[in-house]
Design an enzyme around this catalytic site. Structure first.
Site, PDB file in Angstrom:
ATOM      1  N   LYS A 220       0.827  -1.212   0.000  1.00 46.07           N
ATOM      2  CA  LYS A 220       0.000   0.000   0.000  1.00 46.07           C
ATOM      3  C   LYS A 220       0.860   1.261   0.000  1.00 46.07           C
ATOM      4  O   LYS A 220       0.563   2.227  -0.701  1.00 46.07           O
ATOM      5  CB  LYS A 220      -0.941   0.001   1.203  1.00 46.07           C
ATOM      6  CG  LYS A 220      -2.069  -1.007   1.143  1.00 46.07           C
ATOM      7  CD  LYS A 220      -3.084  -0.800   2.233  1.00 46.07           C
ATOM      8  CE  LYS A 220      -2.487  -0.781   3.608  1.00 46.07           C
ATOM      9  NZ  LYS A 220      -1.788  -2.045   3.965  1.00 46.07           N
ATOM     10  N   THR A 222       3.880   1.562  -1.149  1.00 40.81           N
ATOM     11  CA  THR A 222       4.525   1.664  -2.461  1.00 40.81           C
ATOM     12  C   THR A 222       3.560   2.213  -3.500  1.00 40.81           C
ATOM     13  O   THR A 222       3.924   3.062  -4.325  1.00 40.81           O
ATOM     14  CB  THR A 222       5.036   0.270  -2.899  1.00 40.81           C
ATOM     15  OG1 THR A 222       5.721  -0.331  -1.807  1.00 40.81           O
ATOM     16  CG2 THR A 222       5.966   0.376  -4.078  1.00 40.81           C
ATOM     17  N   ARG A 244       2.340   7.287   7.446  1.00 41.37           N
ATOM     18  CA  ARG A 244       2.667   7.157   8.861  1.00 41.37           C
ATOM     19  C   ARG A 244       4.170   6.978   9.050  1.00 41.37           C
ATOM     20  O   ARG A 244       4.854   6.456   8.172  1.00 41.37           O
ATOM     21  CB  ARG A 244       1.943   5.950   9.468  1.00 41.37           C
ATOM     22  CG  ARG A 244       0.447   6.110   9.599  1.00 41.37           C
ATOM     23  CD  ARG A 244      -0.210   4.814  10.011  1.00 41.37           C
ATOM     24  NE  ARG A 244      -0.086   3.798   8.970  1.00 41.37           N
ATOM     25  CZ  ARG A 244      -0.307   2.497   9.165  1.00 41.37           C
ATOM     26  NH1 ARG A 244      -0.621   2.065  10.367  1.00 41.37           N
ATOM     27  NH2 ARG A 244      -0.189   1.657   8.185  1.00 41.37           N
ATOM     28  N   LYS A 255       8.620  -7.274   8.992  1.00 49.18           N
ATOM     29  CA  LYS A 255       8.186  -6.631   7.754  1.00 49.18           C
ATOM     30  C   LYS A 255       9.236  -5.716   7.143  1.00 49.18           C
ATOM     31  O   LYS A 255       9.261  -5.484   5.937  1.00 49.18           O
ATOM     32  CB  LYS A 255       6.903  -5.836   8.041  1.00 49.18           C
ATOM     33  CG  LYS A 255       6.183  -5.371   6.785  1.00 49.18           C
ATOM     34  CD  LYS A 255       4.919  -4.625   7.166  1.00 49.18           C
ATOM     35  CE  LYS A 255       4.228  -4.055   5.944  1.00 49.18           C
ATOM     36  NZ  LYS A 255       3.107  -3.184   6.281  1.00 49.18           N
ATOM     37  N   ALA A 474      -2.812  -0.341  12.891  1.00 48.54           N
ATOM     38  CA  ALA A 474      -4.205  -0.463  12.467  1.00 48.54           C
ATOM     39  C   ALA A 474      -4.919  -1.633  13.130  1.00 48.54           C
ATOM     40  O   ALA A 474      -6.146  -1.639  13.211  1.00 48.54           O
ATOM     41  CB  ALA A 474      -4.277  -0.616  10.948  1.00 48.54           C
ATOM     42  N   PHE A 505      -3.223  -1.940   6.875  1.00 43.15           N
ATOM     43  CA  PHE A 505      -3.767  -3.287   6.703  1.00 43.15           C
ATOM     44  C   PHE A 505      -4.950  -3.312   5.736  1.00 43.15           C
ATOM     45  O   PHE A 505      -5.056  -2.471   4.848  1.00 43.15           O
ATOM     46  CB  PHE A 505      -4.107  -3.907   8.054  1.00 43.15           C
ATOM     47  CG  PHE A 505      -2.892  -4.170   8.906  1.00 43.15           C
ATOM     48  CD1 PHE A 505      -1.806  -4.845   8.382  1.00 43.15           C
ATOM     49  CD2 PHE A 505      -2.834  -3.746  10.209  1.00 43.15           C
ATOM     50  CE1 PHE A 505      -0.677  -5.091   9.155  1.00 43.15           C
ATOM     51  CE2 PHE A 505      -1.707  -3.982  10.995  1.00 43.15           C
ATOM     52  CZ  PHE A 505      -0.633  -4.661  10.464  1.00 43.15           C
ATOM     53  N   PHE A 594       3.843  -8.109  -9.521  1.00 38.32           N
ATOM     54  CA  PHE A 594       5.134  -8.703  -9.226  1.00 38.32           C
ATOM     55  C   PHE A 594       5.668  -9.378 -10.493  1.00 38.32           C
ATOM     56  O   PHE A 594       4.906  -9.708 -11.408  1.00 38.32           O
ATOM     57  CB  PHE A 594       5.010  -9.736  -8.112  1.00 38.32           C
ATOM     58  CG  PHE A 594       4.748  -9.160  -6.737  1.00 38.32           C
ATOM     59  CD1 PHE A 594       4.896  -9.932  -5.606  1.00 38.32           C
ATOM     60  CD2 PHE A 594       4.344  -7.841  -6.562  1.00 38.32           C
ATOM     61  CE1 PHE A 594       4.660  -9.418  -4.339  1.00 38.32           C
ATOM     62  CE2 PHE A 594       4.100  -7.311  -5.317  1.00 38.32           C
ATOM     63  CZ  PHE A 594       4.258  -8.105  -4.190  1.00 38.32           C
ATOM     64  N   TRP A 623       6.937  -0.182  -8.821  1.00 37.64           N
ATOM     65  CA  TRP A 623       8.112  -0.748  -8.142  1.00 37.64           C
ATOM     66  C   TRP A 623       9.309  -0.813  -9.088  1.00 37.64           C
ATOM     67  O   TRP A 623      10.441  -0.516  -8.700  1.00 37.64           O
ATOM     68  CB  TRP A 623       7.768  -2.144  -7.610  1.00 37.64           C
ATOM     69  CG  TRP A 623       8.904  -2.778  -6.848  1.00 37.64           C
ATOM     70  CD1 TRP A 623       9.263  -2.545  -5.554  1.00 37.64           C
ATOM     71  CD2 TRP A 623       9.829  -3.744  -7.360  1.00 37.64           C
ATOM     72  NE1 TRP A 623      10.362  -3.310  -5.216  1.00 37.64           N
ATOM     73  CE2 TRP A 623      10.730  -4.059  -6.300  1.00 37.64           C
ATOM     74  CE3 TRP A 623       9.993  -4.385  -8.584  1.00 37.64           C
ATOM     75  CZ2 TRP A 623      11.764  -4.985  -6.455  1.00 37.64           C
ATOM     76  CZ3 TRP A 623      11.019  -5.304  -8.733  1.00 37.64           C
ATOM     77  CH2 TRP A 623      11.907  -5.595  -7.680  1.00 37.64           C
TER      78      TRP A 623
END
Length: 770
Positions: A220, A222, A244, A255, A474, A505, A594, A623
């Site tokens: 999200k 990205t 954030r 993560k 979240a 999330f 991806f 990306w």
């Protein structure tokens, strides 16, 4: 001219500042540094239209005259002959207008008055009005030259040289006095910007949410960054990302960082992911100050008489005993209108000095911004100096602190201070709530938070602006960046610009809380939701095997499998689109592509998403390509904002607490019903009794499933949602039920991210961040 100005701009108050310095009798020295410092302060104050400096004649040296006077005019009073002439020439040489007068002039007062109004005010007020106006952007984007294969995130970040933050600020219309630089690459932005641009229309408001993620995350942040890069750097539309601040828990845990990834990042990513401007440290210090105040107060109340407590809480200083303002506030809440300490009766003294906290009903915990499961339950007070004040407590992760939620939901410094005062830390033995203001600590907490309330300005890889502010989790709190960052950004982008803000999330958690909690607090209404999905997550929801951080992906996620993709689209993706439609907001699905995704899988997702109600669905290649890879999404978002948004809340706050929880469980999660534990029932009764029943709901639930069961993928139905406990964040302004076994302190995995993070002692370069 002045009358006309004031009629059109009644907020202008012409102001002349007089700075007078006299040489002390016992010394010939004058502190020129202090004089120049004060001059600079006055020059930088937009409310000051004229400056009058009075110095002893012998002290008028170039050290003072070289002080930058900017656009202020000068009225030179006194001085004769060559001295005045030299002084006038020196000042005029710096481009400042000079007028002169004699000290003994009968018209000196009139001259000062006329000088202020005729020479200073009309010109400077016109200039001031012009400076206060909205400034069109002159954004210079940074070139991006993507490489194949795509290097690591930190290599990409280091390969780009960010613009100096003051240059970025000027490009987007910020005034120099609205910026507080923290080094070269980041700066705090003053909240006075909201006053300056109060009449400026807001831009378009875009929320980025997602489907239920795998433990790896679906991108999200990205997508948010790629979208604003596409809007600003390629479509030449003003746009701002609001993100954030990342917690060190995920950064060093599973993560990794939250600066985006690939060619869609906030830079420098090391600064973004590590410390930033210290807001989370301020929250940690403020939170733990409250915790220390609680235990100290219980110790002193347990070991002292009423008289001794009163004498220490209201000490005699220089023969005078007075209440502090925060103590007077406590007296008022107790119904005591007296302000003279000696006038209190013994009963009033006892009520004032004894909070009488019930140790078993203290809800405030200490915090630490590190994943540490061994601090979830601890025992404090075991030293002999604590005199038997032993009790069980625990630690939460810092971003789960109510102070973090308050930071994210406040709309001004005063609002934050009021919310901090109303934080409930526990219950007295008589059953009443005890607040941070009762403890006398809320003012000190506000002091620790005074800088944290200002959003931090950074930039993307393509030189477009980003606000980084607040970081509530979240699945524990409401999971959105700050109200203030969004409001500032909406003013800066202008009527036709875009502010893209991210909710944590899946849409069932971050988006639901964004609408029901954040939008209520801010009064803002979104134009469109961007729902991020990945083929990987859709395959998991379509029946694929479990995905674990650090473990190789099963072959189902690497090879084409249209059946699993379709299953995930018709379950989780469809349900999340429906959740957004509950609030009346159009949805654009962004498929974060991806390299293992096939063309058939990509086309299938976009096709099914549209049949499930999305306004549009597009593949995103940010990306690997940066903003250019997100152009299709940018066009789709631009088109969606033209559609009417019939925004509505899911429930009215006046609805009973039980029914608000049931509404979320059934309409958002898909549960048949919910079930309250006995403890949760008693808490609801207590909160209703205390008048908290009209607060919105902030569910603390696993982010890995629409249900409370992390292993239940897709769109589960037919389950009963268990509510094991309910807590209240009164200062933040919400009730938060704990669903299932939700923890407020994560733990470290077997192989945390910190194994790969290192520092080169020669170059001071950081490696291993991602």
């Amino acid at each position: 001219a002045m009358v006309t100005l004031l009629r059109r701009n009644p907020e202008i108050q012409p102001l002349l500042a007089i700075l007078q310095v006299k040489r002390q009798k016992d010394t010939c020295r004058i502190n020129y540094f202090d004089i120049c410092k004060e001059l600079l302060k006055l020059n930088n104050d937009p409310k000051v239209h004229g400056v009058y400096l009075h110095l002893p004649a012998a002290s008028l040296t170039s050290r003072v005259l070289d002080a930058p006077l900017k656009v202020k005019s000068v009225l030179l009073v006194g001085g004769e002959g060559p001295l005045r002439l030299a002084l006038q020439c020196l000042i005029e040489r710096s481009g400042v207008e000079v007028n002169t007068s004699h000290w003994n002039s009968k018209s000196l007062q009139t001259q000062v008055h006329l000088h202020l109004f005729s020479n200073l005010t009309v010109k400077d007020c016109n200039r001031w009005i012009q400076n206060q106006q909205y400034r069109p952007w002159r954004l210079r984007s940074l070139k991006l030259l993507p490489l194949t294969p795509v290097p690591s995130d930190i290599e990409i970040s280091r390969a780009q040289t960010p613009k100096p933050v003051d240059q970025l600020a000027e490009e987007i219309g910020l005034l120099p006095e609205e910026l507080e630089a923290y080094g070269r690459n980041k700066a705090k932005v003053q909240l006075s910007l909201l006053d300056r641009l109060h009449s400026q229309p807001d831009g378009n408001y875009v929320l980025v949410a997602g489907i239920t993620p795998t433990p790896l995350g679906e991108g999200k942040s990205t997508v948010t960054i790629g979208l604003v890069q596409a809007l600003s750097a390629h479509l030449k539309l003003n746009s701002f990302a609001c993100l954030r601040q990342p917690s060190q828990g995920p950064t060093f845990g599973v993560k990794g960082g939250a600066a985006g990834g690939g060619y869609a990042q906030v830079i420098p990513m090391e600064e973004f992911n590590l410390h930033l401007t210290g807001d989370i440290h301020a929250i940690t210090a403020a939170n733990n100050l409250v915790a220390a105040a609680i235990d100290a107060r219980m110790l002193h109340e347990a070991t002292q008489s009423d008289k001794a407590l009163f004498n220490r809480l209201v000490p005699t200083v220089n023969g005078v005993r007075t209440f502090s303002p925060i103590q007077i506030s406590r007296l008022r809440r107790l119904g005591i209108s007296k302000t003279e300490p000696t006038s209190l009766t013994p009963q009033e003294v006892s009520a004032f000095v004894r909070l009488d906290l019930d140790p078993s009903k203290i809800t405030w915990q200490r915090v630490l911004d590190t994943n540490d499961r061994f601090l979830r339950k601890i025992t404090v007070g075991q030293a002999s100096t604590e005199k038997g004040q032993i009790r069980e407590t625990g630690f939460d992760i810092a971003v789960a602190s109510e102070i973090m939620a308050i930071l994210a939901l406040s709309d001004s410094l005063k609002d934050m201070k009021d919310r901090l005062a109303h934080m409930v830390v526990g219950t007295s033995r008589s059953g009443g709530p005890v607040t941070a203001e009762d403890l006398g600590v809320s003012g000190a907490v506000a002091v620790l938070m005074k800088d944290a309330i200002k959003p931090t300005l950074m930039q993307t890889l393509e030189g477009t602006p980003v606000f980084v502010h607040a970081g509530p989790f979240a699945n524990i709190a409401h999971g959105n960046s700050s109200v203030l960052a969004d409001k500032l950004a909406l003013k800066l982008v202008g009527r036709d610009g875009f502010v893209v803000t991210e909710a944590g999330f899946g849409a069932d958690i971050g988006m639901e809380k964004f609408f029901n909690i954040k939008c209520r607090a801010s009064g803002l209404r979104p134009n469109v939701v961007v729902l991020v999905a990945t083929v990987r997550a859709l395959k998991m929801h379509g029946g694929g095997p479990n995905v674990s951080a650090g473990a190789p992906l099963p072959r189902e996620y690497i090879n084409e499998n249209l059946s699993l993709v379709a299953g995930g689209c018709h379950s989780n993706l469809k349900k999340q689109i429906q959740i957004a439609h509950l609030f009346g907001v159009p949805v654009v699905v962004a498929l974060n592509v991806f390299k293992t995704d096939t063309r058939a899988e990509i086309d299938l997702v976009c096709q099914i998403a549209k049949t499930c109600g999305a306004s549009d669905a597009v593949p995103c290649h940010h990306w690997s390509q940066g903003g250019r890879g997100c152009l299709e999404l940018a066009q789709a978002v631009k088109e969606a904002t033209r559609r009417p948004s019939n925004f509505q809340f899911l429930y009215p706050t006046e609805m009973p607490i039980v029914e608000k929880i049931r509404t979320i469980a059934q309409k958002v999660y898909g549960a048949n019903d919910m079930e309250l534990s006995p403890e949760a029932k008693s808490k609801i009764d207590y909160y209703n009794q205390q008048g908290y029943g009209s607060l919105p709901i902030c569910m603390a639930k696993t982010h890995l499933s629409l249900s409370h069961m992390a292993d239940k993928k897709g769109a589960p139905t037919g389950f009963i949602l268990p509510i094991r406990d309910i807590r209240a964040s009164v200062g933040a302004g919400f009730i938060y039920p704990l669903v299932g076994t939700m923890s407020t302190m994560p733990g470290l995995p077997t192989r945390p991210c910190f194994y790969d993070i290192d520092l080169d002692p020669d170059t001071e370069e950081i490696t291993g961040l991602f």
